[in-house]
Design an enzyme around this catalytic site. Structure first.
Site, PDB file in Angstrom:
ATOM      1  N   ALA A   1       0.804  -1.095  -0.118  1.00  0.00           N
ATOM      2  CA  ALA A   1      -0.009   0.011   0.047  1.00  0.00           C
ATOM      3  C   ALA A   1       1.053   1.334   0.115  1.00  0.00           C
ATOM      4  O   ALA A   1       0.478   2.277   0.705  1.00  0.00           O
ATOM      5  CB  ALA A   1      -1.016   0.170   1.069  1.00  0.00           C
TER       6      ALA A   1
ATOM      7  N   ARG B   1      -2.166   7.238 -11.245  1.00  0.00           N
ATOM      8  CA  ARG B   1      -3.075   7.236 -12.316  1.00  0.00           C
ATOM      9  C   ARG B   1      -4.477   7.676 -11.858  1.00  0.00           C
ATOM     10  O   ARG B   1      -5.700   7.836 -12.674  1.00  0.00           O
ATOM     11  CB  ARG B   1      -3.267   5.793 -13.030  1.00  0.00           C
TER      12      ARG B   1
ATOM     13  N   THR C   1       7.340  -2.891  -6.561  1.00  0.00           N
ATOM     14  CA  THR C   1       6.633  -3.773  -5.611  1.00  0.00           C
ATOM     15  C   THR C   1       7.661  -4.738  -5.048  1.00  0.00           C
ATOM     16  O   THR C   1       7.407  -5.122  -3.833  1.00  0.00           O
ATOM     17  CB  THR C   1       5.503  -4.586  -6.396  1.00  0.00           C
TER      18      THR C   1
ATOM     19  N   ASN D   1      -1.733 -11.131 -15.027  1.00  0.00           N
ATOM     20  CA  ASN D   1      -1.154 -11.254 -13.439  1.00  0.00           C
ATOM     21  C   ASN D   1      -2.092 -10.555 -12.575  1.00  0.00           C
ATOM     22  O   ASN D   1      -2.470  -9.420 -12.977  1.00  0.00           O
ATOM     23  CB  ASN D   1       0.231 -10.842 -13.467  1.00  0.00           C
TER      24      ASN D   1
ATOM     25  N   TYR E   1     -31.966  31.719  18.966  1.00  0.00           N
ATOM     26  CA  TYR E   1     -30.748  32.427  18.692  1.00  0.00           C
ATOM     27  C   TYR E   1     -31.133  33.872  19.142  1.00  0.00           C
ATOM     28  O   TYR E   1     -31.933  34.616  18.489  1.00  0.00           O
ATOM     29  CB  TYR E   1     -30.330  32.158  17.316  1.00  0.00           C
TER      30      TYR E   1
HETATM   31  C1  UD1 Z   1       0.894  -4.716 -10.735  1.00  0.00           C
HETATM   32  C2  UD1 Z   1       1.807  -5.992 -11.451  1.00  0.00           C
HETATM   33  C3  UD1 Z   1       1.100  -6.568 -12.451  1.00  0.00           C
HETATM   34  C4  UD1 Z   1      -0.382  -6.771 -12.206  1.00  0.00           C
HETATM   35  C5  UD1 Z   1      -1.242  -5.776 -11.488  1.00  0.00           C
HETATM   36  C6  UD1 Z   1      -2.594  -6.284 -11.084  1.00  0.00           C
HETATM   37  C7  UD1 Z   1       4.058  -5.506 -10.527  1.00  0.00           C
HETATM   38  C8  UD1 Z   1       5.563  -5.172 -11.231  1.00  0.00           C
HETATM   39  N1  UD1 Z   1       3.148  -5.410 -11.498  1.00  0.00           N
HETATM   40  O1  UD1 Z   1       0.819  -3.747 -11.549  1.00  0.00           O
HETATM   41  O2  UD1 Z   1       1.730  -7.441 -13.041  1.00  0.00           O
HETATM   42  O3  UD1 Z   1      -0.861  -7.348 -13.448  1.00  0.00           O
HETATM   43  O4  UD1 Z   1      -0.389  -5.171 -10.418  1.00  0.00           O
HETATM   44  O5  UD1 Z   1      -3.157  -5.405 -10.525  1.00  0.00           O
HETATM   45  O6  UD1 Z   1       3.914  -6.069  -9.783  1.00  0.00           O
HETATM   46  N2  UD1 Z   1       3.333  -0.419  -4.490  1.00  0.00           N
HETATM   47  C9  UD1 Z   1       4.162  -0.054  -3.358  1.00  0.00           C
HETATM   48  N3  UD1 Z   1       5.454   0.452  -3.481  1.00  0.00           N
HETATM   49  C10 UD1 Z   1       5.810   0.491  -4.777  1.00  0.00           C
HETATM   50  C11 UD1 Z   1       5.096   0.385  -5.687  1.00  0.00           C
HETATM   51  C12 UD1 Z   1       3.740  -0.231  -5.448  1.00  0.00           C
HETATM   52  O7  UD1 Z   1       3.696  -0.519  -2.140  1.00  0.00           O
HETATM   53  O8  UD1 Z   1       6.956   1.154  -4.764  1.00  0.00           O
HETATM   54  C13 UD1 Z   1       1.985  -1.010  -4.032  1.00  0.00           C
HETATM   55  C14 UD1 Z   1       0.785  -0.038  -4.570  1.00  0.00           C
HETATM   56  O9  UD1 Z   1       0.423   0.608  -3.683  1.00  0.00           O
HETATM   57  C15 UD1 Z   1      -0.286  -1.091  -4.892  1.00  0.00           C
HETATM   58  C16 UD1 Z   1       0.627  -2.325  -5.497  1.00  0.00           C
HETATM   59  O10 UD1 Z   1       1.835  -2.249  -4.949  1.00  0.00           O
HETATM   60  O11 UD1 Z   1      -0.989  -1.340  -4.022  1.00  0.00           O
HETATM   61  C17 UD1 Z   1       0.518  -2.606  -7.012  1.00  0.00           C
HETATM   62  O12 UD1 Z   1       1.196  -1.216  -7.509  1.00  0.00           O
HETATM   63  P1  UD1 Z   1       0.536  -0.781  -8.705  1.00  0.00           P
HETATM   64  O13 UD1 Z   1       1.528   0.368  -9.253  1.00  0.00           O
HETATM   65  O14 UD1 Z   1      -0.956  -0.570  -8.536  1.00  0.00           O
HETATM   66  O15 UD1 Z   1       0.935  -1.884  -9.887  1.00  0.00           O
HETATM   67  P2  UD1 Z   1       0.308  -2.423 -11.095  1.00  0.00           P
HETATM   68  O16 UD1 Z   1       0.666  -1.196 -12.150  1.00  0.00           O
HETATM   69  O17 UD1 Z   1      -1.178  -2.392 -10.958  1.00  0.00           O
HETATM   70 MG    MG Z   2      -2.325  -1.687  -9.637  1.00  0.00          MG
END
Ligand code: UD1
Ligand code: MG
Length: 467
Positions: free
Chosen positions: A10, A16, A89, A181, A395
């Protein structure tokens, strides 16, 4: 007992979404997205009887997530880990393992994202089954078919295992793949310990991708789910709207199964914390928010807006009424077109009629204010009747003052009472009075100019139009 470290990611910016609130705390039906994920996780740990810990990785606007955690009813089952920079992530998972070393000792690690609020306990269970039933397997990822896979990581299957390619890094050919994914994984912790440190950021985003836990050379498998609905990710406000509509449908369906009638369910809006008892009836176009509770047998007519309103049993809230932070007791009737403001209690079988505003007042059992009145900072006794067009002048320009009226009294139409003032029990105030002095129990009060009638004098006042 199996043991599992559960990590909710999170920390991301949620660029976006274009909202100032961190994505995990954006609401669907008045409830933060992350709470939906947490609920599904808790259901899962309960049904699997797991020994577990939950780590929430925070970063972007972390103070807001800390505050959320601090006030959360499940605060004790969650630990926070701070990802200092949002480098992807995999980096987020690393932050969890560094900050919460106990996560290294669990047999399994489950990873889910805070932005997938449709997840259900059964999804985690199914994924876990696959891993447990296949002793050589070291990790599973939930996948699904998506006709418009834009934005998702693509699942590239090979003879032994699979790997995941993110949209940005995908070739034309790989972009055509429709198996995507979900972002939900269960992996043996030993595998994470072995490879997490080796993941590089050599990709278009320059981020460390968690998806690199899965490589063709590892004993990993994708688990294809027949529908992607539970894995819907919220990355934009449009996706948030899609998710909210599904949450609302699910909530209304559950209420219908428990005996609540919605005359046109597609027009009702409810927040997740609202409770409605069996036998209640909700007309079209009703909005119910916050901690609103509707008791058994109560009816909420069209166009009503209720926020934190406690409506007890067999109450009628007639069309186009607006209620906030108020309690309506058994058998009372409100509206149509009434406004009940905060800190109001409407007693049993009491009545508030059309175009009546009530603020911070207590109408005791059986009291009636039926038409066109303002009642503020008042107490109105049992069975007292207030006529049409009554006003508490509460009032004085600086302070608010109280009006107290006893039981079984009668206030005629078009009266004003200048607060602070008290009118006793079984008192009678004549219509058209402006009451400035208290009226004791049993007394009759009239305060209006005396009528003068002059025979034949009307012609002096009647204007006659010239022809
Ligand atoms: C991610 C997956 C993608 C998948 C999709 C599904 C990766 C690289 N990609 O992409 O393959 O299809 O989810 O919904 O994992 N977050 C952190 N720290 C960070 C970056 C992100 O905690 O540095 C958290 C975000 O808050 C979010 C989650 O990780 O809750 C996913 O990040 P987001 O940027 O939404 O990844 P997607 O582009 O959706
Ligand atoms: Mg996402």
């Amino acid at each position: 007992m199996k043991s599992m470290g559960i990590v909710i990611l999170a920390a991301g910016k949620g660029t976006r979404m274009k909202t100032s609130t961190p994505k995990a705390l954006v609401h669907s039906l008045g409830k933060p997205l992350i709470d939906y994920v947490l609920e599904a996780i808790l259901d899962f740990t309960h049904s699997e009887k797991l020994e577990f810990d939950i780590g929430v990785v925070i970063g972007h606007k972390k103070e807001l997530l800390e505050e959320w955690h601090q006030n959360h009813s499940q605060k004790n089952v969650m630990k926070l880990a701070w990802q200092r920079e949002q480098n992807g992530t995999a980096d987020a998972l690393k932050a969890c393992f560094n900050e919460l070393p106990e996560f290294n000792s669990y047999e399994y690690t489950l990873i889910a994202c805070a932005d997938t609020p449709m997840l259900k306990a059964s999804d985690f269970s199914r994924l876990f089954e696959q891993l447990k039933n296949n002793p050589s397997c070291i990790g599973v990822a939930a996948t699904f078919e998506e006709k418009e896979p834009f934005g998702y990581g693509r699942i590239v299957r090979s003879q032994n295992g699979f790997h995941i390619v993110e949209e940005k890094d995908a070739s034309e050919e790989i972009r055509k793949i429709t198996e995507v994914n979900s972002g939900v994984y269960i992996v043996k912790t030993s595998h994470i310990s072995e490879v997490l440190g080796k993941i590089s950021n050599n990709n278009k985003s320059g981020e460390f991708y968690l998806t690199d836990l899965f490589q063709d050379s590892y004993e990993v498998s994708p688990v294809l789910f027949s529908s992607g609905e539970n894995f819907l990710g919220v990355n934009t406000l449009e996706q948030l709207n899609t998710v909210s509509q599904i949450h609302l449908k699910e909530m209304i369906r559950k209420l219908q199964l428990s005996g609540v009638t919605f005359l046109r369910p597609e027009t009702s809006y409810l927040e997740a914390s609202v409770e409605i008892a069996e036998g209640a009836m909700i007309y079209p176009g009703v909005t119910l928010l916050g901690k609103t509770k509707i008791g058994a047998g109560s009816v909420i007519e069209s166009g009503c807006f209720l926020k934190n309103a406690i409506v007890e049993e067999n109450v009628q809230i007639l069309a186009h009424s607006y209620l906030e932070d108020a309690t309506i007791q058994v058998g009372a009737s409100i509206g149509p077109m009434a406004r009940i403001r905060p800190q109001t209690i409407i007693g049993k079988k009491a009545k508030v009629g059309n175009f009546v505003e009530v603020k911070k007042s207590h109408l005791k059992d059986g009291a009636k204010v039926s038409h066109l009145s303002y009642v503020g900072d008042a107490e109105i006794g049992e069975e007292t009747n207030i006529g049409c067009g009554f006003i508490t002048c509460n009032y004085d320009g600086v302070n608010k003052h109280k009006t107290i009226i006893g039981k079984n009294s009668f206030i005629g139409s078009d009266c004003q009472v200048i607060a602070p003032i008290e009118i006793g029990d079984q008192a009678f105030v004549a219509a058209g009075s402006t009451i400035t002095k208290s009226v004791p129990s049993g007394a009759f009060a009239v305060a209006r100019g005396q009528q003068i009638t002059k025979e034949g004098a009307a012609s002096r006042f009647l204007k006659v139009k010239k022809k």
